[in-house]
Design a protein around this motif. Sequence first.
Motif, PDB file in Angstrom:
ATOM      1  N   SER A 178       0.753  -1.076  -0.025  1.00 39.73           N
ATOM      2  CA  SER A 178       0.041  -0.069  -0.075  1.00 39.73           C
ATOM      3  C   SER A 178       1.016   1.156  -0.053  1.00 39.73           C
ATOM      4  O   SER A 178       0.590   2.244  -0.469  1.00 39.73           O
TER       5      SER A 178
ATOM      6  N   TYR B 116      -7.293   2.590  -2.042  1.00 39.00           N
ATOM      7  CA  TYR B 116      -6.631   1.290  -1.905  1.00 39.00           C
ATOM      8  C   TYR B 116      -6.949   0.710  -0.551  1.00 39.00           C
ATOM      9  O   TYR B 116      -7.374  -0.591  -0.318  1.00 39.00           O
TER      10      TYR B 116
ATOM     11  N   HIS C  34      -9.537  -2.572   0.513  1.00 38.82           N
ATOM     12  CA  HIS C  34      -8.886  -3.882   0.755  1.00 38.82           C
ATOM     13  C   HIS C  34      -9.124  -3.852   2.403  1.00 38.82           C
ATOM     14  O   HIS C  34      -8.341  -4.512   3.124  1.00 38.82           O
TER      15      HIS C  34
ATOM     16  N   TYR D 190      -4.000   6.110  -2.290  1.00 39.01           N
ATOM     17  CA  TYR D 190      -3.450   5.399  -1.245  1.00 39.01           C
ATOM     18  C   TYR D 190      -5.022   5.059  -0.459  1.00 39.01           C
ATOM     19  O   TYR D 190      -5.179   3.914   0.013  1.00 39.01           O
TER      20      TYR D 190
ATOM     21  N   VAL E  87       1.748   2.092  -3.484  1.00 39.48           N
ATOM     22  CA  VAL E  87       0.612   2.879  -3.952  1.00 39.48           C
ATOM     23  C   VAL E  87       0.732   4.486  -3.835  1.00 39.48           C
ATOM     24  O   VAL E  87       0.554   5.217  -4.653  1.00 39.48           O
TER      25      VAL E  87
END
Length: 309
Positions: free
Chosen positions: A31, A46, A50, A43, A34
Amino acid sequence: MTDSSSDGMSFSHKKLIVAISSRALFNLDESHAVFEKDGVEAYCRYQIQHEDIPLETGVAFSLVRKLLALNERDPENPRVEVILLSRNSADTGLRIFNSIKHHGLNISRAAFTRGASTHPYISAFGAQLFLSAEANDVRKTLEAGFAAATILPSASAAVSEVDPSQLRIAFDGDAVLFSDESERIYKQDGLEAFESNETLAAKQPLPGGPFKNFLALLHQLQLEFPADTAPIRTALITARGAPAHERVIRTLRAWNIRIDEAFFLRGKDKGEFLKAFRADIFFDDHQKHCESARQHVATGHVPHGVANE
């Protein structure tokens, strides 16, 4: 703060509180990549997408689990608390809390600062140790008088749990447990001057360094158990050798603090000794020693003292 007590016994009823960053506790490399590539908004998306996928354990995870396990011996009187300090926002921090729950860690207090430095909250939580992947936060924490270390990425073997029944912590001496005053003499005038000074001052206790109080708290926890069954074991692993060893021994004696194992290596590489000791974590102020150590064990760089100026 770093030298507030010359007697470890004064900590007899004080809870050990450790603050840790999310990147030290969990593996956030994916992450974070990202964030580095696409920025903060990507970020955030993401992490939210998740948030139900648990994060993998990080370099300091084993240390935290063993610290929390000390409370299992007397659940009505917990002696250790772990606080999460994270630069995530509350939104992105939900994945971290979900991961804490997934891995069964008893962590209930946290601060999410949405990119701001976390170090001002060390004092507010009453923490005595801060572990983070953010070097600037660590430096500011040390400057404020608290023990702190930058957790370094390690080989996979370094985060494997070698002894689940015992917490093993190793420390360097000068600029970590002790002040850097003697090391300054070595840097300025060389080994002969350093050893001459330490011989002359052998019976004068060294001033405390940033990790003195943390060691004193560990010692107090150790005293609650028989020496041969204590769930904590400590080691001093220092580049000092004879004749500079005597002042170290007398200093610990003056502080009334027990170190279980001591290694005076006189410049010999520390890595193999840390591996043999099976340390859960090692704290050192020298980058060179940290590079050697992290090949074998989880390592915290302490950016304090003359070696880091």
